[in-house]
Design an enzyme around this catalytic site. Structure first.
Site, PDB file in Angstrom:
ATOM      1  N   GLU A 115       0.615  -1.393  -0.650  1.00 32.56           N
ATOM      2  CA  GLU A 115       0.212  -0.102  -0.494  1.00 32.56           C
ATOM      3  C   GLU A 115       0.957   1.566   0.115  1.00 32.56           C
ATOM      4  OE1 GLU A 115      -2.279  -0.306   3.527  1.00 32.56           O
ATOM      5  OE2 GLU A 115      -3.423  -2.025   2.984  1.00 32.56           O
ATOM      6  N   LYS A 117       2.228   4.597   1.258  1.00 36.04           N
ATOM      7  CA  LYS A 117       2.381   4.861   3.010  1.00 36.04           C
ATOM      8  C   LYS A 117       2.025   6.469   2.711  1.00 36.04           C
ATOM      9  CE  LYS A 117       4.600   5.634   7.280  1.00 36.04           C
ATOM     10  NZ  LYS A 117       4.873   6.744   7.373  1.00 36.04           N
ATOM     11  N   ASP A 119       1.111  10.266   3.496  1.00 35.93           N
ATOM     12  CA  ASP A 119       2.124  11.078   4.038  1.00 35.93           C
ATOM     13  C   ASP A 119       0.771  12.324   4.894  1.00 35.93           C
ATOM     14  OD1 ASP A 119       2.974  12.279   6.036  1.00 35.93           O
ATOM     15  OD2 ASP A 119       5.112  13.032   4.420  1.00 35.93           O
ATOM     16  N   TYR A 226      -7.292   1.723   5.799  1.00 32.95           N
ATOM     17  CA  TYR A 226      -6.568   0.477   5.234  1.00 32.95           C
ATOM     18  C   TYR A 226      -6.784   0.476   6.937  1.00 32.95           C
ATOM     19  CZ  TYR A 226      -3.869   4.059   8.656  1.00 32.95           C
ATOM     20  OH  TYR A 226      -2.449   5.192   9.029  1.00 32.95           O
ATOM     21  N   LYS A 315      10.191   2.943   3.249  1.00 31.84           N
ATOM     22  CA  LYS A 315      10.004   4.470   3.219  1.00 31.84           C
ATOM     23  C   LYS A 315      11.187   4.652   1.614  1.00 31.84           C
ATOM     24  CE  LYS A 315       9.446   7.246   5.939  1.00 31.84           C
ATOM     25  NZ  LYS A 315       8.835   7.656   7.530  1.00 31.84           N
ATOM     26  N   CYS A 409      13.744  50.055  -7.604  1.00 29.61           N
ATOM     27  CA  CYS A 409      13.846  49.112  -7.953  1.00 29.61           C
ATOM     28  C   CYS A 409      15.582  48.868  -8.826  1.00 29.61           C
ATOM     29  CB  CYS A 409      13.065  49.079  -9.878  1.00 29.61           C
ATOM     30  SG  CYS A 409      13.691  47.562 -10.423  1.00 29.61           S
ATOM     31  N   CYS A 412      15.812  49.210 -12.425  1.00 31.45           N
ATOM     32  CA  CYS A 412      15.825  51.080 -12.675  1.00 31.45           C
ATOM     33  C   CYS A 412      16.198  52.028 -11.641  1.00 31.45           C
ATOM     34  CB  CYS A 412      14.411  50.695 -13.656  1.00 31.45           C
ATOM     35  SG  CYS A 412      13.475  50.602 -12.579  1.00 31.45           S
ATOM     36  N   CYS A 427       7.875  47.140  -8.633  1.00 34.76           N
ATOM     37  CA  CYS A 427       7.890  47.976  -9.705  1.00 34.76           C
ATOM     38  C   CYS A 427       7.491  49.081 -10.209  1.00 34.76           C
ATOM     39  CB  CYS A 427       9.461  47.975  -9.881  1.00 34.76           C
ATOM     40  SG  CYS A 427      10.140  48.995 -11.284  1.00 34.76           S
ATOM     41  N   CYS A 433      11.628  49.823 -17.426  1.00 35.30           N
ATOM     42  CA  CYS A 433      11.976  48.457 -16.255  1.00 35.30           C
ATOM     43  C   CYS A 433      12.860  47.947 -17.425  1.00 35.30           C
ATOM     44  CB  CYS A 433      10.996  48.355 -15.301  1.00 35.30           C
ATOM     45  SG  CYS A 433      12.691  47.074 -14.250  1.00 35.30           S
TER      46      CYS A 433
HETATM   47  S1  IVH Z   1      -0.810   1.288   8.883  1.00 33.77           S
HETATM   48  C1  IVH Z   1      -0.845  -1.283  12.448  1.00 33.77           C
HETATM   49  N1  IVH Z   1      -1.233   1.718   6.566  1.00 33.77           N
HETATM   50  O1  IVH Z   1       2.521   5.748   9.009  1.00 33.77           O
HETATM   51  C2  IVH Z   1      -0.233  -0.925  10.969  1.00 33.77           C
HETATM   52  N2  IVH Z   1       0.001   3.481   8.112  1.00 33.77           N
HETATM   53  O2  IVH Z   1       4.348   5.302  10.276  1.00 33.77           O
HETATM   54  C3  IVH Z   1      -0.316   0.612  11.873  1.00 33.77           C
HETATM   55  N3  IVH Z   1       0.252   5.081   7.142  1.00 33.77           N
HETATM   56  O3  IVH Z   1       0.512   6.110  12.424  1.00 33.77           O
HETATM   57  C4  IVH Z   1      -0.589   1.527  10.372  1.00 33.77           C
HETATM   58  N4  IVH Z   1      -0.295   5.288   5.254  1.00 33.77           N
HETATM   59  O4  IVH Z   1      -0.545   7.251  10.380  1.00 33.77           O
HETATM   60  C5  IVH Z   1      -0.881   1.854   7.839  1.00 33.77           C
HETATM   61  N5  IVH Z   1      -1.167   2.632   4.415  1.00 33.77           N
HETATM   62  C6  IVH Z   1      -1.498   2.443   5.481  1.00 33.77           C
HETATM   63  C7  IVH Z   1      -0.814   3.787   6.020  1.00 33.77           C
HETATM   64  C8  IVH Z   1      -0.338   4.191   7.671  1.00 33.77           C
HETATM   65  C9  IVH Z   1      -0.140   5.783   6.308  1.00 33.77           C
HETATM   66  C10 IVH Z   1       1.110   5.942   8.426  1.00 33.77           C
HETATM   67  C11 IVH Z   1      -0.130   5.845   9.602  1.00 33.77           C
HETATM   68  C12 IVH Z   1       0.983   5.228  10.748  1.00 33.77           C
HETATM   69  C13 IVH Z   1       1.897   5.457  10.310  1.00 33.77           C
HETATM   70  C14 IVH Z   1       3.245   4.616  10.920  1.00 33.77           C
END
Ligand code: IVH
Length: 674
Positions: A115, A117, A119, A226, A315, A409, A412, A427, A433
């Site tokens: 999945e 991750k 942000d 998720y 990451k 400016c 000029c 300006c 200019c």
């Molecule tokens: S699962 C038991 N899935 O990442 C597992 N977390 O570094 C719990 N996050 O606190 C998290 N995308 O805020 C999971 N596809 C994803 C995620 C995800 C982002 C974040 C979440 C978690 C943090 C952990």
């Protein structure tokens, strides 16, 4: 049936209908009605509820922004703790993770769910009897904060679930701010001299931690689910992937990029693939997450301290780096805006070496207390221009130098002024200019303006500095003998340039208007003006009121247009350009205008007689609509040489395809094609 009962029935039916459309839009990503119809349904429901306030329920689709501001956030104890994830930063750590699992479970093959991750900020949503009752942040994993009123304002969060769901169902997911919304929000903030968010993650967190839900409601937030928290009855699923499908059926939005993969090879391939796609995704991700797919196996693996043994976050390389501010320069733009730019010690971040970063304006510098000599955090996400997030105060040397925009400016020496309510200082030199002169020529030559092939920014600088051009009119009187004398300019390239300049004389009114560089007149406003007035003289003499009758034009833009054409030197430039041979096809106001009304076109491949923008403008002039993709609503696909897959799609859908010759006769006799 009493009147109240029949009103209740009507209201319920409308709510169901709206929920169904929400599901189609947010979960299945395939809306079946236009937004305007959806808005109508919402308004109808609002009206009915206004007449019968006693029938309003807390989870009616109208109740997303109903709540009053809070004095403080309540604490929420998580019955099932909200876990965190261990991180991996390289292939070896993924191989080790997979190895540990295989040894512990004594298996040779493991399937994982991969999945993105996301942000953003983790939240837990609690549904009781299918109704959303509570939303909490992760907090320390045991106790979070009650942000129910704020989460309810997020349109992709269903207020009630679909189908037969367990009495208690807690789901976990990530609230995030899509990149487009984040950039738009920050631009507005910076323009107003207000604080911008450092990154989409802070934006999501800052927006959710608002005591007044009306503020949160204005922020473009979204969510993907998720995982699970507390649940009153087991769901009939044996894998995490199936679980996500069931949650989707309940009406909860799940990220579409999720995939089942096998072994570390599958995980690493997904990581690679998503990494390549990262910039194009509409939301920010900072890595990928791998989770053992079989729920029975997850249970056997268990947890260590606050993270599961069956999942890991892989990451991506950082978007943020540290570097030093060597100096701060001032750039003067086309509209005279003075922009401070930080010169940086070169640093590799987000895949490129960065040496400059815009500081936007003086307010931004003051608020972040940025000084020459400071060490700063620099961020470059996606294709976005690099930003300075903050100063690392602990690394501030004893001697730093504060920076103030000059009062005149730097190019000029004209006065500078700050517009009311704006953070930008300009300006006042206008085309006196030289910085503004240069920028105006660059803009005039650019692709979406006069499209002078080969006349890029560098060449404009070179021509300008060699005194060969001082304004756009000079472009049409460039002597080849002088051109050849320039550095890196051979006879061939000089003649190519002159040819391109000659070719650019044949343009459209919309392109020409845009090329003039009138403040706030972008491409679409220029097009709207051309379509509305149909001739340049009509625009040049239009008063404020007439200008504002154009759909795109408000009082400020109208004022800029009027002021522009009031200046004698601007009118003179326009006349000279026309005298030099710049021309465009007259916009016909006859029945031909109607001829292509309601007809939709798609352009593909290369036309030999004109560019794509020109073809588009010609169709629009005749009332046609030009879209990017072929559907059953397309009337014609215009195919030049080397057309793409659009022709095949058109043929499949039975949409007529015109070659260039047929297209030209359509332009000449549109009435024959209706
Ligand atoms: S699962 C038991 N899935 O990442 C597992 N977390 O570094 C719990 N996050 O606190 C998290 N995308 O805020 C999971 N596809 C994803 C995620 C995800 C982002 C974040 C979440 C978690 C943090 C952990």
């Amino acid at each position: 049936m009493s009147e109240k009962e029949s009103a209740a029935l009507h209201i319920n039916a409308l709510r169901e209908e709206i929920r169904e459309h929400n599901y189609l839009y947010y979960v299945l990503d395939s809306p079946d009605i236009p937004d305007i119809e959806y808005d109508r349904l919402m308004r109808e429901l609002e009206n009915l509820e206004a007449q019968r306030p006693e029938l309003i329920t807390p989870n009616s689709p109208t109740q997303r922004v109903g709540a009053e501001p809070l004095a403080a956030f309540q604490q929420v104890k998580h019955t099932v703790p909200m876990l965190s994830l261990n991180n991996a930063f390289n292939e070896q750590e993924i191989n080790d993770f997979d190895q540990r699992i295989k040894e512990r479970l004594d298996l040779q093959i493991i399937t994982y769910v991969a999945e993105p991750k996301l942000d953003g900020l983790a939240v837990s949503l609690r549904y009781e009897q299918g109704q959303l009752v509570q939303c909490a942040t992760r907090g320390d994993g045991q106790t979070g904060e009650d942000v129910t009123h704020n989460v309810k304002t997020i349109h992709s969060v269903p207020l009630s679930l679909r189908g037969k769901v367990p009495d208690i169902l807690e789901v976990r997911g990530e609230v995030f701010m899509p990149k487009s919304g984040f950039e738009k929000y920050n631009q507005q903030q910076i323009a107003a001299g207000e604080k911008a968010f450092a990154n989409p993650r802070n934006a999501a967190a800052g927006s959710l931690r608002q005591l007044d839900p009306k503020i949160t409601a204005k922020r473009p937030l979204s969510i993907y689910i998720y995982g699970l928290g507390e649940i009153s009855a087991e769901l009939e699923v044996s894998t995490h992937y199936e679980l996500l499908q069931v949650l989707k059926e309940f009406g909860l939005p799940v990220c579409p990029e999720i995939q089942v993969v096998e072994n570390p090879e599958g995980c690493l391939a997904y990581y690679q693939q998503l990494g390549e796609k990262r910039n194009a995704l509409p939301y920010e991700i900072d890595g990928v997450v791998f989770k053992v797919n079989e729920i029975a196996l997850q249970k056997r693996m268990g947890f260590v301290s606050r993270a599961p043994r069956w999942a890991i976050a892989h990451k991506f390389p950082a978007h943020e780096e540290l570097t030093k501010i060597l100096d701060i320069d001032v750039q003067v733009g086309r509209t005279g805006a003075l922009t401070p730019v930080a010169r940086l010690e070169p640093v590799f971040v987000g895949g490129v070496t960065v040496t400059n970063a815009t500081l936007h304006n003086q307010d931004e510098i003051d608020r972040k207390d940025i000084r020459i000599g400071d060490t700063v955090i620099i961020r470059r996400a996606g294709d976005v221009i690099p930003q300075i997030v903050s100063v690392v105060k602990s690394r501030r040397p004893k001697k730093t130098q504060t920076f103030h925009l000059p009062e005149r400016c730097p190019i000029c020496d004209s006065d500078v002024e700050r517009d009311e309510g704006e953070a930008i200082v300009r300006c006042m030199g206008g085309l006196f200019c030289s910085a503004q002169q240069k920028e105006a020529i660059k803009h005039y030559a650019s692709r979406k303006a006069m499209d002078i092939d080969g006349l890029g920014d560098k060449l404009v600088e070179q021509l300008f500095d060699a005194d060969l051009i001082k304004n756009v009119v000079d472009l049409y009187q460039l002597p080849i003998a002088d051109l050849i004398k320039l550095e890196r300019m051979g006879e061939k390239s000089a003649s190519n340039l002159l040819q391109a300049i000659e070719k650019s004389k044949h343009t459209t009114l919309a392109h020409f208007l845009y090329a003039l560089g009138i403040r706030e007149v972008g491409e679409s406003t220029a097009r709207a003006l051309a379509e509305h007035f149909k001739s340049l003289p009509a625009i040049m003499v239009a008063d404020l009121e007439t200008l504002q009758s154009v759909s795109d034009v408000g009082p400020i833009v109208a004022k800029h247009i009027e002021t522009f054409f009031k200046q004698a030197h601007n009118r003179e430039v326009v006349e000279k350009l026309i005298a030099a041979g710049v021309n465009w096809p007259a916009i016909v106001v006859s029945s031909a205008k109607q001829a292509l009304e309601k007809k939709t076109f798609v352009l593909t491949g290369t036309l030999s007689s004109m560019g794509r923008d020109e073809a588009k403008a010609k169709l629009q002039t005749l009332g046609g609509k030009v879209t990017g993709s072929v559907s059953k609503n397309t009337n014609y696909v215009i195919a030049g040489s080397d057309p793409g897959s659009k022709v095949a799609k058109a043929e499949k859908l039975g949409v007529k395809v015109l070659d260039e010759t047929e297209f030209n006769s359509l332009l000449e006799h549109p009435e024959e094609f209706v």
